[in-house]
Design an enzyme around this catalytic site. Sequence first.
Site, short mmCIF file in Angstrom:
data_model
loop_
_atom_site.label_atom_id
_atom_site.label_comp_id
_atom_site.label_asym_id
_atom_site.label_seq_id
_atom_site.Cartn_x
_atom_site.Cartn_y
_atom_site.Cartn_z
N GLY A 244 104.33 10.92 119.87
CA GLY A 244 105.41 11.90 119.90
C GLY A 244 106.70 11.30 120.45
O GLY A 244 107.74 11.40 119.84
N ALA A 515 100.27 13.17 132.91
CA ALA A 515 99.05 12.69 133.56
C ALA A 515 98.90 13.31 134.95
O ALA A 515 97.84 13.84 135.31
CB ALA A 515 99.07 11.17 133.65
N GLY A 692 103.76 9.07 137.20
CA GLY A 692 103.63 8.68 135.80
C GLY A 692 104.03 7.23 135.56
O GLY A 692 104.77 6.63 136.35
N GLU A 695 106.76 6.24 130.89
CA GLU A 695 108.17 6.01 130.60
C GLU A 695 108.76 4.91 131.46
O GLU A 695 109.70 4.22 131.05
CB GLU A 695 108.95 7.32 130.78
CG GLU A 695 108.44 8.37 129.80
CD GLU A 695 109.30 9.61 129.72
OE1 GLU A 695 109.25 10.27 128.68
OE2 GLU A 695 110.01 9.94 130.69
#
Lengths: 736, 318
Positions: A244, A515, A692, A695
């Site tokens: 995505g 997550a 996370g 990214e």
Amino acid sequence: MKFDVPASTNPIDQLKVVGQPIDRIDGPRKTTGTAPYAYEWHDIAPNPAYGYVIGSAIAKGRIASIDLTAARSAPGVRVIVTANNAGPLGRAERNTARLLGGPEIQHYHQAIALVVAETFEQARAAAQLVRVDYVKARGSFDLAAAKDSATKPTGITTGAADTAVGDFAGAFAAAPVQLDATYTTPDHSHSMMEPHASIAAWSGGKVTVWTSTQMLDQSRGDLAQTLGIPKENVRLISPYIGGGFGSKLWVRSDTVLAALGARAAGRPVKVALTRPLIPNNTTHRPATIQRIRIGATRDGDITAIGHECWSGNLPGGKADGAVNPTRLLYAGANRMTATRLAVLDLAEGNSMRAPGEATGLMALEIAIDEMAGKLAMDPVAFRIRNDTQVDPENPMRPFSRRAFVQCLRVGADRFGWSRRNPRPAATHEGRWLVGSGVAAAIRGNVVQKSAARVRLDNRGVVTVETDMTDIGTGSYTIIAQTAAEMMGVPLDKVLVRLGDTAFPASCGSGGQFGATNSTSGVFAACLKLREAVARKLGFNAADAVFADGQVSSGARSVPLSQAAGESGLTAEDAIEYANLDKTYAETTFGAHFVEVGVDALTAEIRVRRMLAVCAAGRILNPKTARSQVIGAMTMGVGGALMEALAVDKRLGFFVNHDLAGYEVPVHADIQHQEVIFLDETDPVANPMKAKGVGELGICGVAAAVANAIYHATGVRVRDYPVTLDKLLANMPDLTG
Amino acid sequence: MRSFTYERAGSPAEAVAAAARTPGAKFIAGGTNLLDLMKNEIETPMHLIDVNGLALDKIEATPEGGLRIGALVRNTDLAADPRVRRDYGVLSRALLAGASGQLRNAATTGGNLMQRTRCPYFYDTNQPCNKRVPGSGCGAIGGFSRGHAVIGVSDACIATHPSDMAVAMRALDATVETMRPDGSTRTIPIAQFHRLPGDTPQVETVLAAGELITAVTLPKPVGGTHIYRKVRDRASYAFALVSVAAIVQRDGTGRVALGGVAHKPWRVEAAENQMPRGAKAVTAQLLMGARTTPENAFKVPLAERTLAAVLAEAKGDA
């Protein structure tokens, strides 16, 4: 559960299952083709008709007339949906342009019709018989030309329109060493493997849509609003998603048109966007123009740092938050950022992997490299010297964890940075000019409410249900690990069910928040289940031990299967956050090191090796986390070297709108990649003590590549992507 | 995609006869390009004649000491043929620089010559393109033209021919064997096979309607060092910004053809006289009269520098 104080010791700290490099539990289904993706629910939504989306042939204007006569009588055609017959449609706040255009056209390839036929081929053939007369209007398509008309935006992907601390202008003017440079980044397309796709089926006034979305609950509401029906009448199912990167955060035309087509046809309708439609029909990462000014003492202390960014969007769209990383990354008493937005009539600009940080660091981390050059300082040392342990805009606010310096030091050591000749264009290996570059990575830890339901049955199986998505990241696996750790059962006693709005609403996948928040939600639900188990057995929940499929208290030990009983036990809860993320700056950090070779004659660029060092709290699964970072580094190389949507500034569209024209890296582009995770926990972030990484891995990569190219060649390129044509004119003439 | 009829031909004569009696027919072999174009209605043949059964899939020695490559020899097989690898290395390397393994397995020798430009305006049926709709204009001129041609262009079209294979064949002085609708055959030097765009960019080759490629013949090997150097933004699976097919002899003489710069493989024999003097001298003559856009002007110096790299490699300097 409300998370309002930093986590203390909890069952996750056992790390029997969490923190282990476990293979994806959904791997066998994906590698055997038995994980159904959005377009593949043939058994559950039988006998579907096929919808083919027609995109506008003009960028701006209106439809004067649309002639469906020939298309309607083409073989197999059942219905054709247009704005004329779709009935009134709402528009969700998260959609800037309407998902079914007409008569007004807002951008190229805006959907204007859906042709529904018995087969895909019939729908496509009939779509080519639809005749549309347009009245074109003048549009704005050139960011550089529109820059001076940019205004203060009402919405930004992250951050505020203006920030100021101290006296930036005065300090910059007084600085003995100054940098004032402008950088540009182009429009990017997410280019995920699975296109946007949906199958819709109505029953009464209720619609079920099998789709590919990162955010189920949000999309459920947005689809309901668009269709003008209650949210309860919409069910979205999206258990497997083929990537995505932010393009599936929103309801897009495939979903709305599948629902409209199915309603009109009176049977299930499936719609996939064709690849050439995606770049102009859906969203993209918007192009930016960024000006960065840095003032420093001769010793290399930053005294002033300013970052301004201009981007463009459709009226009502958001601005790119590129200046955001500059607010937290380096020290400096005098600071400013400014974000401005111009109107552009290209497709909607929106989030793509690390929106803000990805573009901002592409510029900032070249600027830092340039500044280190001006100061004749090593770029690693310059960054370390300007580290800050508090929010530089608010020195009372500490970072929850900030291991940025350690990332740089560990990375420099592992990469062999000390062996680097600091002089640019000085290292040759045969035909190759060799250079290395470094850049910082920073990306926020976003907290989001996330709920889950867990059930324990009389076989001792723990079933987790949440509408969380797995967009290829490994959600299934880390959620299973969390439940296994919490309930003291092996992984094969955990069943994870995701991606259905019938399940409790999760955070969804995006902003590298998936997550941590989704597992924290499962943590909360499991705590409740543990209490229920203990209560049922008359144990004190606080000292009950869950291990090896048993629950024990003192001398008593009972199998979980027995504790569950015939009817089983169910618990549901959500993680909710107080304001620790305001008290602390919660951020992930990293350092990227890159070595490139540049052909001395042709200026072809190849990445020889890459190293990422990441500090992101506890790593829930080093294997899936590493895959995320490797993928993000690869995407960063794409941004550095090749990815750019080419804008036709006359006709108003992205020209290279397929995967032949929009190139993303292939294996041959990058010879070696390595990832190191620092051993860290962040109890301020959430009960998992994790942050996370998906990214963080892209943040700064492109600048590290660009800096390596500069080091190899001595040619500084400030205009991404760094392609060979931008180097050629300044390469040594060896042609003879 | 428009509806079409389909037949399988059993021999070249049968194939051309079928084409002669069915106006608007097209031959199909690997279909790696034609099917995409049909799905988007850029090509709209009424009838397809499948030529895969024509038994033109052999590579045979010719009495002249060369090789005759059947039109249906797959790119993968041609690149791997030991005689091609030994005597015509530039061809093998060019083939392997193109497309992907899957595409090369399907793509044929004849089809490769017939593939159409990858200009994005040609592929987007909403946009003007004189090649797709004669007279509609050219989107690339004044538009996104970074990958486009710099030599032999016209006011109607600046598209490139995308083939790597054809560039090597041009350097090798290949000839194209065909059969015409009346069953007669002819041979066409590859230099004359592809056309420049001129006022009729939709006409890309000298083939008549219904004329079928049956083979490509390579003359006797000329020896020398064979190099194919393809320069592109990513390392694999991309079309050339510039490519150089070169055969360099020990005395520094040789042949050079360029890809990615023109509507056809680009070779100027007279420029090759300059080879002993180096890349600058060759390129000056090879690309004399280049007409560039601001976006593709870099291709001229890139061609020169790529040739310099090739000549250095041939000398063993790199």
